[in-house]
Scaffold this motif. Structure first.
Motif, PDB file in Angstrom:
ATOM      1  N   LEU A 204       5.434   7.582   6.878  1.00 55.34           N
ATOM      2  CA  LEU A 204       6.882   7.074   7.206  1.00 55.34           C
ATOM      3  C   LEU A 204       7.106   5.745   6.669  1.00 55.34           C
ATOM      4  O   LEU A 204       8.577   5.511   6.753  1.00 55.34           O
ATOM      5  CB  LEU A 204       6.635   6.858   8.691  1.00 55.34           C
ATOM      6  N   ASP A 205       6.333   5.063   5.932  1.00 53.73           N
ATOM      7  CA  ASP A 205       6.785   3.928   5.197  1.00 53.73           C
ATOM      8  C   ASP A 205       7.064   4.276   3.738  1.00 53.73           C
ATOM      9  O   ASP A 205       7.397   3.366   2.803  1.00 53.73           O
ATOM     10  CB  ASP A 205       5.602   2.970   5.346  1.00 53.73           C
ATOM     11  N   ALA A 206       7.405   5.475   3.437  1.00 54.06           N
ATOM     12  CA  ALA A 206       7.855   5.842   2.068  1.00 54.06           C
ATOM     13  C   ALA A 206       8.895   5.354   1.573  1.00 54.06           C
ATOM     14  O   ALA A 206       8.979   4.706   0.515  1.00 54.06           O
ATOM     15  CB  ALA A 206       8.078   7.378   2.299  1.00 54.06           C
ATOM     16  N   PRO A 207      10.113   4.859   2.424  1.00 58.05           N
ATOM     17  CA  PRO A 207      11.182   4.116   1.779  1.00 58.05           C
ATOM     18  C   PRO A 207      10.873   2.631   1.283  1.00 58.05           C
ATOM     19  O   PRO A 207      11.143   2.147   0.139  1.00 58.05           O
ATOM     20  CB  PRO A 207      12.148   4.003   3.071  1.00 58.05           C
ATOM     21  N   ALA A 208       9.795   1.951   2.041  1.00 58.84           N
ATOM     22  CA  ALA A 208       9.211   0.720   1.826  1.00 58.84           C
ATOM     23  C   ALA A 208       8.668   0.959   0.585  1.00 58.84           C
ATOM     24  O   ALA A 208       8.476   0.130  -0.467  1.00 58.84           O
ATOM     25  CB  ALA A 208       8.316   0.003   2.754  1.00 58.84           C
ATOM     26  N   LEU A 209       7.896   2.016   0.203  1.00 59.45           N
ATOM     27  CA  LEU A 209       6.833   2.156  -0.938  1.00 59.45           C
ATOM     28  C   LEU A 209       7.622   2.383  -2.059  1.00 59.45           C
ATOM     29  O   LEU A 209       7.388   1.869  -3.229  1.00 59.45           O
ATOM     30  CB  LEU A 209       5.884   3.496  -0.736  1.00 59.45           C
TER      31      LEU A 209
END
Length: 259
Positions: A204-209
């Motif tokens: 769910l943290d793919a955008p931050a990654l």
């Protein structure tokens, strides 16, 4: 990440592996007993493997760069004509330095290393990282694969943090293959998914990654997605390469030059 951490025990598959199993249990902070365990990290003749402990569970998952699917793809996979090779920018005289920030079982990283790229792998789930470490160690002892494995460097930890705190020369290409949050039954076809979902959860943290990757990569970021999945939230990709089941979204920053 998963809602909760499944119970995992470490066990030897024969008495001669007891000491190695104990060492892994100590290192990973896992019990060596436990009837309520949902998974077993098993140590045996073929190295480390992870077994789901439930009725009609699929066979164990292990990392094997020497035989099986990895060997077949190494020999017959299509070389630099493969879509992943085009996605990261492999071309005559160009073998970019790649950081695979979502390493998983290392299959894509191994393909890129086979094609001549220096690849750094980051895996945040400690059990998956242990399987990777074990697979790389065995690969480095095999005459045919040792040179390929030597081009692969494994780091364990949170990829976003590692990218943000990166020291030294930045990778030319950062490759991302985040877990996609789909719930349909087809997601359970592969036995790896039966393991990965409870252990890893959805990224769910793919955008931050992606944002961290775009900040660090010197030349491009490549994101592998299911073919019909939306792009990761944030900046739109410059272009995409589409296959039968997967798509590579490419975020170009600078042109890769032949060395």
């Amino acid at each position: 990440m998963p809602d909760r951490h499944p119970l995992v025990r470490v066990e030897p598959l024969a008495p001669q592996f007891a000491a190695t199993a104990h060492a892994w249990a100590q290192r990973l902070g896992l019990p060596e007993q436990g009837d309520d365990a949902e998974f077993a990290l098993q140590v045996g003749e073929t190295g480390l493997q992870l077994q789901l402990l439930e009725a009609q569970a699929p066979g164990p998952v292990r990392v094997d760069f020497v035989e099986g699917a990895a060997a077949h793809r190494r020999q017959f996979g299509g070389g630099s004509g493969q879509m992943i090779a085009k996605a990261v920018g492999i071309q005559p005289g160009v073998r970019p330095r790649v950081l695979d920030a979502t390493a998983g079982l290392g299959r894509d990283a191994f393909v890129l290393a086979t094609l001549g790229c220096e690849v750094t792998l980051i895996e945040r789930q400690p059990l998956i990282a242990a399987l990777l470490e074990d697979g790389l160690q065995r690969a480095r002892q095999d005459a045919e694969v040792a040179l390929i494995a030597a081009r692969m460097t494994l780091l364990q930890g949170n990829a976003i943090e590692r990218l943000q705190l990166w020291e030294g020369e930045p990778p030319q290409v950062i490759y991302l293959d985040p877990m996609f949050p789909h719930r349909d039954k087809s997601a359970l076809v592969k036995k790896e998914m039966r393991l990965f979902r409870p252990l890893v959860g959805d990224d769910l943290d793919a955008p931050a990654l992606l944002a961290a990757a775009l900040q660090l990569a010197s030349h491009r970021v490549v994101v592998k997605r299911p073919r019909k999945a939306p792009a990761i939230d944030g900046i739109k990709p410059g272009y995409s390469l589409e296959g039968k089941s997967s798509r590579y979204d490419i975020y170009p920053k600078k042109r890769l030059q032949a060395q």
